[in-house]
Design a protein around this motif. Structure first.
Motif, PDB file in Angstrom:
ATOM      1  N   GLY A  49       0.764  -1.240   0.000  1.00  0.00           N
ATOM      2  CA  GLY A  49       0.000   0.000   0.000  1.00  0.00           C
ATOM      3  C   GLY A  49       0.789   1.281   0.000  1.00  0.00           C
ATOM      4  O   GLY A  49       0.217   2.367   0.150  1.00  0.00           O
ATOM      5  N   GLY A  50       2.104   1.208  -0.184  1.00  0.00           N
ATOM      6  CA  GLY A  50       2.919   2.409  -0.219  1.00  0.00           C
ATOM      7  C   GLY A  50       3.295   2.801  -1.636  1.00  0.00           C
ATOM      8  O   GLY A  50       2.932   2.126  -2.606  1.00  0.00           O
ATOM      9  N   THR A  51       4.014   3.897  -1.763  1.00  0.00           N
ATOM     10  CA  THR A  51       4.568   4.309  -3.053  1.00  0.00           C
ATOM     11  C   THR A  51       6.082   4.328  -2.932  1.00  0.00           C
ATOM     12  O   THR A  51       6.630   4.671  -1.876  1.00  0.00           O
ATOM     13  CB  THR A  51       4.061   5.692  -3.488  1.00  0.00           C
ATOM     14  N   ALA A  52       6.761   3.940  -4.005  1.00  0.00           N
ATOM     15  CA  ALA A  52       8.220   3.832  -3.991  1.00  0.00           C
ATOM     16  C   ALA A  52       8.825   4.756  -5.036  1.00  0.00           C
ATOM     17  O   ALA A  52       8.417   4.743  -6.197  1.00  0.00           O
ATOM     18  CB  ALA A  52       8.640   2.385  -4.250  1.00  0.00           C
ATOM     19  N   ASP A  53       9.790   5.555  -4.618  1.00  0.00           N
ATOM     20  CA  ASP A  53      10.548   6.424  -5.501  1.00  0.00           C
ATOM     21  C   ASP A  53      11.931   5.810  -5.651  1.00  0.00           C
ATOM     22  O   ASP A  53      12.762   5.901  -4.746  1.00  0.00           O
ATOM     23  CB  ASP A  53      10.623   7.827  -4.896  1.00  0.00           C
ATOM     24  N   ARG A  83      18.769  15.528  -1.689  1.00  0.00           N
ATOM     25  CA  ARG A  83      18.057  16.023  -0.505  1.00  0.00           C
ATOM     26  C   ARG A  83      16.569  16.189  -0.797  1.00  0.00           C
ATOM     27  O   ARG A  83      15.720  15.829   0.033  1.00  0.00           O
ATOM     28  CB  ARG A  83      18.633  17.358  -0.039  1.00  0.00           C
ATOM     29  N   GLU A  84      16.237  16.701  -1.959  1.00  0.00           N
ATOM     30  CA  GLU A  84      14.826  16.903  -2.297  1.00  0.00           C
ATOM     31  C   GLU A  84      14.066  15.581  -2.331  1.00  0.00           C
ATOM     32  O   GLU A  84      12.943  15.488  -1.822  1.00  0.00           O
ATOM     33  CB  GLU A  84      14.720  17.620  -3.651  1.00  0.00           C
ATOM     34  N   ARG A  85      14.668  14.560  -2.922  1.00  0.00           N
ATOM     35  CA  ARG A  85      14.013  13.243  -2.992  1.00  0.00           C
ATOM     36  C   ARG A  85      13.907  12.624  -1.598  1.00  0.00           C
ATOM     37  O   ARG A  85      12.910  11.990  -1.264  1.00  0.00           O
ATOM     38  CB  ARG A  85      14.787  12.322  -3.933  1.00  0.00           C
ATOM     39  N   LEU A  86      14.947  12.799  -0.794  1.00  0.00           N
ATOM     40  CA  LEU A  86      14.963  12.269   0.565  1.00  0.00           C
ATOM     41  C   LEU A  86      13.873  12.922   1.412  1.00  0.00           C
ATOM     42  O   LEU A  86      13.120  12.242   2.119  1.00  0.00           O
ATOM     43  CB  LEU A  86      16.339  12.521   1.190  1.00  0.00           C
ATOM     44  N   GLU A  87      13.767  14.240   1.326  1.00  0.00           N
ATOM     45  CA  GLU A  87      12.807  14.963   2.156  1.00  0.00           C
ATOM     46  C   GLU A  87      11.370  14.801   1.673  1.00  0.00           C
ATOM     47  O   GLU A  87      10.433  15.031   2.442  1.00  0.00           O
ATOM     48  CB  GLU A  87      13.185  16.445   2.225  1.00  0.00           C
ATOM     49  N   ALA A  89      10.067  12.001   0.974  1.00  0.00           N
ATOM     50  CA  ALA A  89       9.627  10.674   1.390  1.00  0.00           C
ATOM     51  C   ALA A  89       9.438  10.603   2.898  1.00  0.00           C
ATOM     52  O   ALA A  89       9.990  11.405   3.653  1.00  0.00           O
ATOM     53  CB  ALA A  89      10.646   9.631   0.944  1.00  0.00           C
ATOM     54  N   ASP A  90       8.659   9.605   3.325  1.00  0.00           N
ATOM     55  CA  ASP A  90       8.471   9.359   4.755  1.00  0.00           C
ATOM     56  C   ASP A  90       9.663   8.615   5.350  1.00  0.00           C
ATOM     57  O   ASP A  90       9.891   8.668   6.559  1.00  0.00           O
ATOM     58  CB  ASP A  90       7.198   8.531   4.982  1.00  0.00           C
ATOM     59  N   ALA A  91      10.402   7.892   4.524  1.00  0.00           N
ATOM     60  CA  ALA A  91      11.550   7.103   4.976  1.00  0.00           C
ATOM     61  C   ALA A  91      12.376   6.716   3.762  1.00  0.00           C
ATOM     62  O   ALA A  91      11.957   6.944   2.624  1.00  0.00           O
ATOM     63  CB  ALA A  91      11.089   5.850   5.728  1.00  0.00           C
ATOM     64  N   PHE A  92      13.549   6.132   4.019  1.00  0.00           N
ATOM     65  CA  PHE A  92      14.392   5.710   2.899  1.00  0.00           C
ATOM     66  C   PHE A  92      14.842   4.263   3.073  1.00  0.00           C
ATOM     67  O   PHE A  92      14.907   3.730   4.188  1.00  0.00           O
ATOM     68  CB  PHE A  92      15.607   6.628   2.737  1.00  0.00           C
ATOM     69  N   VAL A  93      15.126   3.633   1.938  1.00  0.00           N
ATOM     70  CA  VAL A  93      15.724   2.299   1.894  1.00  0.00           C
ATOM     71  C   VAL A  93      16.983   2.427   1.043  1.00  0.00           C
ATOM     72  O   VAL A  93      16.938   2.984  -0.052  1.00  0.00           O
ATOM     73  CB  VAL A  93      14.768   1.263   1.268  1.00  0.00           C
ATOM     74  N   MET A  94      18.112   1.919   1.543  1.00  0.00           N
ATOM     75  CA  MET A  94      19.353   1.926   0.775  1.00  0.00           C
ATOM     76  C   MET A  94      19.792   0.497   0.517  1.00  0.00           C
ATOM     77  O   MET A  94      19.982  -0.287   1.454  1.00  0.00           O
ATOM     78  CB  MET A  94      20.459   2.678   1.512  1.00  0.00           C
ATOM     79  N   ALA A  95      19.949   0.145  -0.762  1.00  0.00           N
ATOM     80  CA  ALA A  95      20.494  -1.148  -1.168  1.00  0.00           C
ATOM     81  C   ALA A  95      21.943  -0.915  -1.572  1.00  0.00           C
ATOM     82  O   ALA A  95      22.210  -0.349  -2.634  1.00  0.00           O
ATOM     83  CB  ALA A  95      19.694  -1.727  -2.330  1.00  0.00           C
ATOM     84  N   SER A  96      22.864  -1.330  -0.709  1.00  0.00           N
ATOM     85  CA  SER A  96      24.260  -0.948  -0.904  1.00  0.00           C
ATOM     86  C   SER A  96      25.168  -2.145  -1.145  1.00  0.00           C
ATOM     87  O   SER A  96      25.116  -3.129  -0.400  1.00  0.00           O
ATOM     88  CB  SER A  96      24.769  -0.182   0.318  1.00  0.00           C
ATOM     89  N   PRO A  97      26.032  -2.076  -2.161  1.00  0.00           N
ATOM     90  CA  PRO A  97      27.056  -3.109  -2.337  1.00  0.00           C
ATOM     91  C   PRO A  97      28.060  -3.062  -1.185  1.00  0.00           C
ATOM     92  O   PRO A  97      28.126  -2.083  -0.437  1.00  0.00           O
ATOM     93  CB  PRO A  97      27.744  -2.722  -3.653  1.00  0.00           C
ATOM     94  N   GLU A  98      28.846  -4.121  -1.077  1.00  0.00           N
ATOM     95  CA  GLU A  98      29.957  -4.159  -0.121  1.00  0.00           C
ATOM     96  C   GLU A  98      31.261  -4.052  -0.886  1.00  0.00           C
ATOM     97  O   GLU A  98      31.545  -4.885  -1.755  1.00  0.00           O
ATOM     98  CB  GLU A  98      29.925  -5.457   0.680  1.00  0.00           C
ATOM     99  N   TYR A  99      32.032  -3.024  -0.594  1.00  0.00           N
ATOM    100  CA  TYR A  99      33.348  -2.849  -1.212  1.00  0.00           C
ATOM    101  C   TYR A  99      34.411  -3.038  -0.137  1.00  0.00           C
ATOM    102  O   TYR A  99      34.523  -2.207   0.776  1.00  0.00           O
ATOM    103  CB  TYR A  99      33.488  -1.449  -1.828  1.00  0.00           C
TER     104      TYR A  99
END
Length: 229
Positions: A49-53, A83-87, A89-99
């Motif tokens: 039920g959410g929206t994803a950017d 910053r504009e995209r972050l602000e 949204a209600d929250a953020f998800v980060m999918a990060s590689p491991e280097y």
């Protein structure tokens, strides 16, 4: 998911708009496993039920952080867009590689630039960290390294991170994780995080200030302090 009628956080109307999550891949590579996992996070957000950017660090190109460059030209456009995209949204998800058992330098650099804004946009923002890797560790060590700057900046990082090992085979189809147990765990993790975000947006914890502590004693000349609304 918790409804507005359950919490009363809608001002008495019994209705609430969907949560909006900003989902970022920490990889520039077009066919990155983490970009694929970020896309699956978007699917899970919409299913609940959410929206994803969705975005990639490649969408927010910035130079290496340089204090002289900031003084001369200000904060670059890529960090402004981030910053504009972050602000928004209600929250953020980060999918990060491991280097090398840590986070990608390009992602850390983007965080560093974005931290220069006032008000500082990570402060009090809810976040979930996820990773995908061909290794048996699943990129988990990189997520622990990523937590450090984000939590230092006041972000409230969800305790249950998700790391997908042998992701090159489990993400081959693209629509879902090939292992049903892991797919269910991923969806449950996303749903639990969204429930927390929903509760946090209604019952906000009062936090008076964010302080970057740099010295042995608080001093306005060396410690950056930011009052919260």
């Amino acid at each position: 998911m918790v409804t507005a009628a359950d919490t009363g956080g809608d001002g008495g109307t019994g209705e609430r708009g969907p949560l909006r999550l900003f989902v970022l891949s920490g990889s520039r590579r077009a066919d990155s496993l983490n970009t694929r996992l970020a896309a699956l996070a978007g699917v899970a957000v919409r299913a609940h039920g959410g929206t994803a950017d969705l975005a990639s660090v490649k969408d927010f190109e910035v130079p290496d952080y340089d204090g002289d460059l900031e003084a001369a030209d200000g904060i670059p456009a890529g960090a402004i867009r981030f910053r504009e995209r972050l602000e928004a949204a209600d929250a953020f998800v980060m999918a990060s590689p491991e280097y090398n058992a840590s986070l990608p330098g390009v992602l850390k650099n983007l965080i560093d630039w974005t931290s220069r804004f006032r008000p500082q946009p990570f402060n009090e923002r809810q976040g979930l960290l996820i990773s995908a890797s061909p290794s048996m560790v699943g990129g988990n060590r990189g997520l622990w390294a990523l937590r450090v700057p984000l939590e230092h900046l006041g972000a409230r990082i969800y305790p249950d991170m998700f790391s997908l090992a042998t992701a090159h085979s489990l993400l081959a189809d693209g629509d879902r994780i090939a292992d049903e147990t892991l797919q269910q765990r991923f969806e449950t993790n996303m749903l639990n995080f969204m429930n927390l975000v929903e509760a946090a947006t209604r019952y906000r914890c009062v936090k008076k200030a964010w302080v970057e502590y740099l010295g042995e004693r608080p001093d306005l000349t060396i410690d950056r302090t930011e009052l919260s609304a």
